[in-house]
Design a protein around this motif. Structure first.
Motif, PDB file in Angstrom:
ATOM      1  N   LEU A  65       0.818  -1.210   0.000  1.00 18.68           N
ATOM      2  CA  LEU A  65       0.000   0.000   0.000  1.00 18.68           C
ATOM      3  C   LEU A  65       0.851   1.260   0.000  1.00 18.68           C
ATOM      4  O   LEU A  65       0.520   2.250  -0.677  1.00 18.68           O
ATOM      5  N   GLU A  66       1.980   1.225   0.711  1.00 16.96           N
ATOM      6  CA  GLU A  66       2.819   2.415   0.811  1.00 16.96           C
ATOM      7  C   GLU A  66       3.426   2.811  -0.529  1.00 16.96           C
ATOM      8  O   GLU A  66       3.794   3.978  -0.744  1.00 16.96           O
ATOM      9  N   SER A  67       3.520   1.853  -1.467  1.00 18.33           N
ATOM     10  CA  SER A  67       4.129   2.152  -2.764  1.00 18.33           C
ATOM     11  C   SER A  67       3.211   2.968  -3.670  1.00 18.33           C
ATOM     12  O   SER A  67       3.654   3.534  -4.669  1.00 18.33           O
ATOM     13  N   LEU A  68       1.919   3.055  -3.318  1.00 20.51           N
ATOM     14  CA  LEU A  68       0.951   3.716  -4.188  1.00 20.51           C
ATOM     15  C   LEU A  68       0.909   5.223  -4.012  1.00 20.51           C
ATOM     16  O   LEU A  68       0.289   5.920  -4.811  1.00 20.51           O
ATOM     17  N   SER A  69       1.547   5.734  -2.977  1.00 22.89           N
ATOM     18  CA  SER A  69       1.460   7.166  -2.706  1.00 22.89           C
ATOM     19  C   SER A  69       2.101   8.003  -3.801  1.00 22.89           C
ATOM     20  O   SER A  69       1.631   9.104  -4.119  1.00 22.89           O
ATOM     21  N   ASP A  70       3.171   7.493  -4.418  1.00 27.24           N
ATOM     22  CA  ASP A  70       3.823   8.272  -5.476  1.00 27.24           C
ATOM     23  C   ASP A  70       3.905   7.522  -6.804  1.00 27.24           C
ATOM     24  O   ASP A  70       4.342   8.093  -7.802  1.00 27.24           O
ATOM     25  N   ARG A  71       3.472   6.245  -6.835  1.00 26.54           N
ATOM     26  CA  ARG A  71       3.515   5.469  -8.082  1.00 26.54           C
ATOM     27  C   ARG A  71       2.288   4.578  -8.173  1.00 26.54           C
ATOM     28  O   ARG A  71       2.251   3.486  -7.615  1.00 26.54           O
ATOM     29  N   HIS A  72       1.248   5.044  -8.890  1.00 23.48           N
ATOM     30  CA  HIS A  72       0.047   4.236  -9.012  1.00 23.48           C
ATOM     31  C   HIS A  72       0.263   3.003  -9.877  1.00 23.48           C
ATOM     32  O   HIS A  72      -0.480   2.037  -9.784  1.00 23.48           O
ATOM     33  N   ASP A  73       1.311   3.016 -10.765  1.00 24.04           N
ATOM     34  CA  ASP A  73       1.591   1.825 -11.551  1.00 24.04           C
ATOM     35  C   ASP A  73       2.138   0.698 -10.677  1.00 24.04           C
ATOM     36  O   ASP A  73       2.293  -0.439 -11.125  1.00 24.04           O
ATOM     37  N   ALA A  74       2.404   1.010  -9.397  1.00 23.78           N
ATOM     38  CA  ALA A  74       2.855  -0.029  -8.463  1.00 23.78           C
ATOM     39  C   ALA A  74       1.759  -1.046  -8.191  1.00 23.78           C
ATOM     40  O   ALA A  74       2.010  -2.091  -7.578  1.00 23.78           O
ATOM     41  N   LEU A  75       0.544  -0.767  -8.637  1.00 28.01           N
ATOM     42  CA  LEU A  75      -0.505  -1.788  -8.609  1.00 28.01           C
ATOM     43  C   LEU A  75      -0.066  -3.031  -9.380  1.00 28.01           C
ATOM     44  O   LEU A  75      -0.440  -4.162  -9.044  1.00 28.01           O
ATOM     45  N   HIS A  76       0.719  -2.811 -10.416  1.00 32.57           N
ATOM     46  CA  HIS A  76       1.207  -3.899 -11.263  1.00 32.57           C
ATOM     47  C   HIS A  76       2.675  -4.211 -11.007  1.00 32.57           C
ATOM     48  O   HIS A  76       3.075  -5.375 -10.928  1.00 32.57           O
ATOM     49  N   ASN A  77       3.486  -3.180 -10.874  1.00 36.00           N
ATOM     50  CA  ASN A  77       4.930  -3.355 -10.746  1.00 36.00           C
ATOM     51  C   ASN A  77       5.330  -3.546  -9.282  1.00 36.00           C
ATOM     52  O   ASN A  77       5.955  -2.680  -8.666  1.00 36.00           O
ATOM     53  N   THR A  78       4.950  -4.681  -8.747  1.00 36.51           N
ATOM     54  CA  THR A  78       5.247  -4.992  -7.350  1.00 36.51           C
ATOM     55  C   THR A  78       6.671  -5.550  -7.220  1.00 36.51           C
ATOM     56  O   THR A  78       7.238  -6.066  -8.190  1.00 36.51           O
TER      57      THR A  78
ATOM     58  N   ASP B 211      11.105  -2.513 -13.827  1.00 38.61           N
ATOM     59  CA  ASP B 211      10.440  -1.945 -12.665  1.00 38.61           C
ATOM     60  C   ASP B 211       9.277  -1.012 -12.975  1.00 38.61           C
ATOM     61  O   ASP B 211       8.483  -0.701 -12.089  1.00 38.61           O
ATOM     62  N   LYS B 212       9.148  -0.566 -14.208  1.00 38.42           N
ATOM     63  CA  LYS B 212       8.058   0.372 -14.537  1.00 38.42           C
ATOM     64  C   LYS B 212       7.514   0.006 -15.912  1.00 38.42           C
ATOM     65  O   LYS B 212       8.012   0.459 -16.941  1.00 38.42           O
ATOM     66  N   VAL B 213       6.472  -0.819 -15.900  1.00 35.40           N
ATOM     67  CA  VAL B 213       5.893  -1.339 -17.139  1.00 35.40           C
ATOM     68  C   VAL B 213       4.382  -1.167 -17.091  1.00 35.40           C
ATOM     69  O   VAL B 213       3.745  -1.493 -16.083  1.00 35.40           O
ATOM     70  N   ASP B 214       3.808  -0.660 -18.157  1.00 39.67           N
ATOM     71  CA  ASP B 214       2.356  -0.606 -18.271  1.00 39.67           C
ATOM     72  C   ASP B 214       1.873  -1.843 -19.019  1.00 39.67           C
ATOM     73  O   ASP B 214       2.411  -2.184 -20.083  1.00 39.67           O
ATOM     74  N   PRO B 215       0.862  -2.532 -18.513  1.00 33.92           N
ATOM     75  CA  PRO B 215       0.383  -3.754 -19.147  1.00 33.92           C
ATOM     76  C   PRO B 215      -0.449  -3.475 -20.395  1.00 33.92           C
ATOM     77  O   PRO B 215      -0.972  -2.374 -20.571  1.00 33.92           O
ATOM     78  N   SER B 216      -0.570  -4.480 -21.235  1.00 36.54           N
ATOM     79  CA  SER B 216      -1.459  -4.399 -22.401  1.00 36.54           C
ATOM     80  C   SER B 216      -2.726  -5.219 -22.182  1.00 36.54           C
ATOM     81  O   SER B 216      -3.698  -5.086 -22.922  1.00 36.54           O
ATOM     82  N   TYR B 217      -2.717  -6.080 -21.148  1.00 31.77           N
ATOM     83  CA  TYR B 217      -3.864  -6.921 -20.806  1.00 31.77           C
ATOM     84  C   TYR B 217      -4.151  -6.725 -19.322  1.00 31.77           C
ATOM     85  O   TYR B 217      -3.324  -7.045 -18.472  1.00 31.77           O
ATOM     86  N   VAL B 218      -5.324  -6.187 -19.017  1.00 32.01           N
ATOM     87  CA  VAL B 218      -5.712  -5.950 -17.632  1.00 32.01           C
ATOM     88  C   VAL B 218      -7.035  -6.642 -17.339  1.00 32.01           C
ATOM     89  O   VAL B 218      -8.011  -6.483 -18.072  1.00 32.01           O
ATOM     90  N   GLU B 219      -7.041  -7.419 -16.275  1.00 32.63           N
ATOM     91  CA  GLU B 219      -8.287  -7.925 -15.696  1.00 32.63           C
ATOM     92  C   GLU B 219      -8.421  -7.282 -14.330  1.00 32.63           C
ATOM     93  O   GLU B 219      -7.485  -7.344 -13.523  1.00 32.63           O
ATOM     94  N   VAL B 220      -9.554  -6.652 -14.071  1.00 26.80           N
ATOM     95  CA  VAL B 220      -9.684  -5.865 -12.851  1.00 26.80           C
ATOM     96  C   VAL B 220     -10.996  -6.168 -12.140  1.00 26.80           C
ATOM     97  O   VAL B 220     -12.051  -6.285 -12.754  1.00 26.80           O
ATOM     98  N   SER B 221     -10.904  -6.311 -10.829  1.00 26.91           N
ATOM     99  CA  SER B 221     -12.074  -6.432  -9.962  1.00 26.91           C
ATOM    100  C   SER B 221     -12.079  -5.241  -9.017  1.00 26.91           C
ATOM    101  O   SER B 221     -11.118  -5.024  -8.272  1.00 26.91           O
ATOM    102  N   PHE B 222     -13.150  -4.463  -9.056  1.00 24.83           N
ATOM    103  CA  PHE B 222     -13.238  -3.281  -8.196  1.00 24.83           C
ATOM    104  C   PHE B 222     -13.775  -3.613  -6.802  1.00 24.83           C
ATOM    105  O   PHE B 222     -13.445  -2.926  -5.834  1.00 24.83           O
ATOM    106  N   SER B 223     -14.626  -4.635  -6.721  1.00 19.18           N
ATOM    107  CA  SER B 223     -15.173  -5.003  -5.409  1.00 19.18           C
ATOM    108  C   SER B 223     -15.699  -6.436  -5.467  1.00 19.18           C
ATOM    109  O   SER B 223     -15.845  -7.017  -6.543  1.00 19.18           O
ATOM    110  N   ASN B 224     -15.989  -6.980  -4.287  1.00 16.65           N
ATOM    111  CA  ASN B 224     -16.591  -8.313  -4.221  1.00 16.65           C
ATOM    112  C   ASN B 224     -18.108  -8.212  -4.080  1.00 16.65           C
ATOM    113  O   ASN B 224     -18.767  -9.218  -3.768  1.00 16.65           O
TER     114      ASN B 224
END
Length: 467
Positions: free
Chosen positions: A49-62, A125-138
């Motif tokens: 979670l702390e990685s998202l404060s300055d890099r939202h692409d960290a959702l993918h680039n963990t 370390d910094k890549v944008d995907p071309s294929y995204v599957e996303v779940s916003f909530s359960n």
């Protein structure tokens, strides 16, 4: 196809013998609990979670993915990808007759053009995907028998009220998900992972080839409709859009989605639309398996989209389990009717069935059935083969659909221990513990719904009585 896969493997080998484009360009985002993975085989892992404060692409680039990418570029095998390494250690792979998902995924259109993109400078370390599957909530209106609190808010509600199911593994136990960090954030509360996604969206969208929205039930999420709104104002004519839906939401809400998606296609703001919906049986057997399903409403909604959007594709994802064995042929007959009824002028069939085998939980796995049920799907296979495209039916079943059912039949007739490494006796006892509690909590009746399975129920009950 084999030539393409051979060529893909050769291109991958030029980079590294363990290179896989999916680790860079594919991502599944479980925003409802802050987890991710690239490719469906590796286990999910948490997004810091702390990685998202300055890099939202960290959702993918963990950090975990970055480390795995480095390993791949160095010819090493990340342990999380063991599924593919098992395939590649077979003789057929080295002979070029067998391909792992590492090669198959890398050959797809969203992946193959990028094979060499991340090797020259070792960009990891910094890549944008071309294929995204996303779940916003359960958030979901159903609680399917084989689902869990991770993917259904109604499951969360039930377990909070009644506790876990009394199986050997305490099926549905919230404590387990709390300890693993997988318990979802309630859909009504602030979610920092969803916020990070929308901050990422402006730079993410222009590079996407495939976007698939899932859940929960995604059509109950405002974020899913916001995706459609964003595509209206920022068209992506090369984007393949996919939506997972149980198809059992109110018609008015479903029609709202249909009309929005229809306008996107008609205005060429997206390339294609695929609806993925799930049914595992017929009428009351399907409603038992996928509790909360209104089967007649599902039929109404699915036929509505086939009428309204002839260019869309509907894929019925059928996760076969113990509850699928009694009336499966009737489901196939219905799908064949839809294939014929909605065959378009270009002779393109807009609906298909994707037959999968439920692996977990073990107590609903087809392997637990006694031998008298091992031919339960034979009549269904005969029906598919008699009404196949190969046999001359213009709106029939394709080979890939038939082959999935052949695989299922082979699975069900083979040794359960060989398929699943499960304890058959314990799984059958858990089956009784589960269905009896299911009937008590949910007001259902296994015996009345599945009279053909009563002898199996009795077999399992005797095992419990003998303890």
């Amino acid at each position: 196809m084999s030539t393409t896969l051979i060529e893909t493997k050769e291109l991958l080998d030029e980079v590294s013998p363990t290179m896989c484009v999916a680790k860079w360009k594919q991502v599944t985002l479980h925003l409802h609990n802050g987890h991710t993975h690239s490719c469906h085989h590796p286990q999910v892992h948490p997004i810091p979670l702390e990685s998202l404060s300055d890099r939202h692409d960290a959702l993918h680039n963990t950090p975990q993915k970055i480390n795995a990418r480095l390993q791949m570029l160095n010819g090493e095998r990340p342990s999380e990808c063991q599924y593919c390494w098992n395939v590649e250690d077979l003789k057929g792979f080295s002979e070029g007759n067998l391909f792992s998902d590492r090669v198959i995924k890398s050959s797809d259109s969203w992946a193959n053009q990028y094979i060499h993109s991340f090797s020259k400078d070792k960009i990891v370390d910094k890549v944008d995907p071309s294929y995204v599957e996303v779940s916003f909530s359960n958030h979901c209106n159903m609680k399917c028998s084989y689902c869990s609190p991770v993917y259904s808010s109604r499951w969360v509600e039930e377990i909070k009220t009644h506790g876990p199911y009394p199986t050997s593994a305490n099926f549905g136990d919230l404590q387990y998900f709390e300890e693993s960090g997988e318990l979802p954030i309630h859909h009504s509360k602030y979610n920092p992972f969803v916020e990070a996604f929308w901050r990422w969206w402006p730079t993410l969208i222009d590079g996407l080839k495939v976007l698939r929205v899932t859940g929960g039930e995604p059509l109950l999420s405002k974020d899913s409709f916001e995706i459609l709104n964003q595509l209206k104002v920022n068209p992506q004519p090369f984007l393949e859009l996919g939506i997972n839906t149980n198809g059992s939401i109110p018609f008015e809400l479903f029609d709202k989605f249909v009309q929005n998606a229809k306008s996107l296609l008609e205005d060429k703001k997206i390339k294609s639309l695929t609806i993925y919906t799930s049914v595992d049986g017929w009428e009351e057997t399907a409603e038992y398996s996928r509790f909360g399903l209104d089967f007649s409403l599902w039929q109404k909604n699915i036929e509505h989209i086939l009428r309204e959007i002839p260019s869309a594709t509907v894929v019925v994802m059928s996760t076969t389990n113990v509850f699928s064995v009694t009336r499966y042929k009737r489901l196939l007959e219905y799908i064949y009717t839809l294939k014929s009824r909605y065959l378009n002028e270009n002779r393109w069939i807009p609906i298909a069935i994707d037959i999968a085998i439920l692996r977990h939980p073990h107590h609903l796995n087809l392997s637990v059935l006694s031998p008298e049920y091992h031919d339960a799907f034979d009549a269904s296979l005969d029906y598919m083969q008699q009404n196949s495209v190969e046999m001359g039916s213009q709106a029939g079943f394709y080979d890939f659909e038939i082959n999935k059912l052949k695989r299922l039949i082979e699975f069900i007739k083979s040794s359960p221990q060989g398929n699943e490494n499960i304890d058959l006796a314990d799984s059958r006892k858990d089956f009784i513990r589960f269905v009896d509690e299911h009937d008590r909590r949910r007001g259902t009746s296994f015996r009345r719904t599945f009279p053909e399975l009563n002898s199996f129920y009795d077999l399992c009950s005797e095992m419990i009585a003998g303890e």
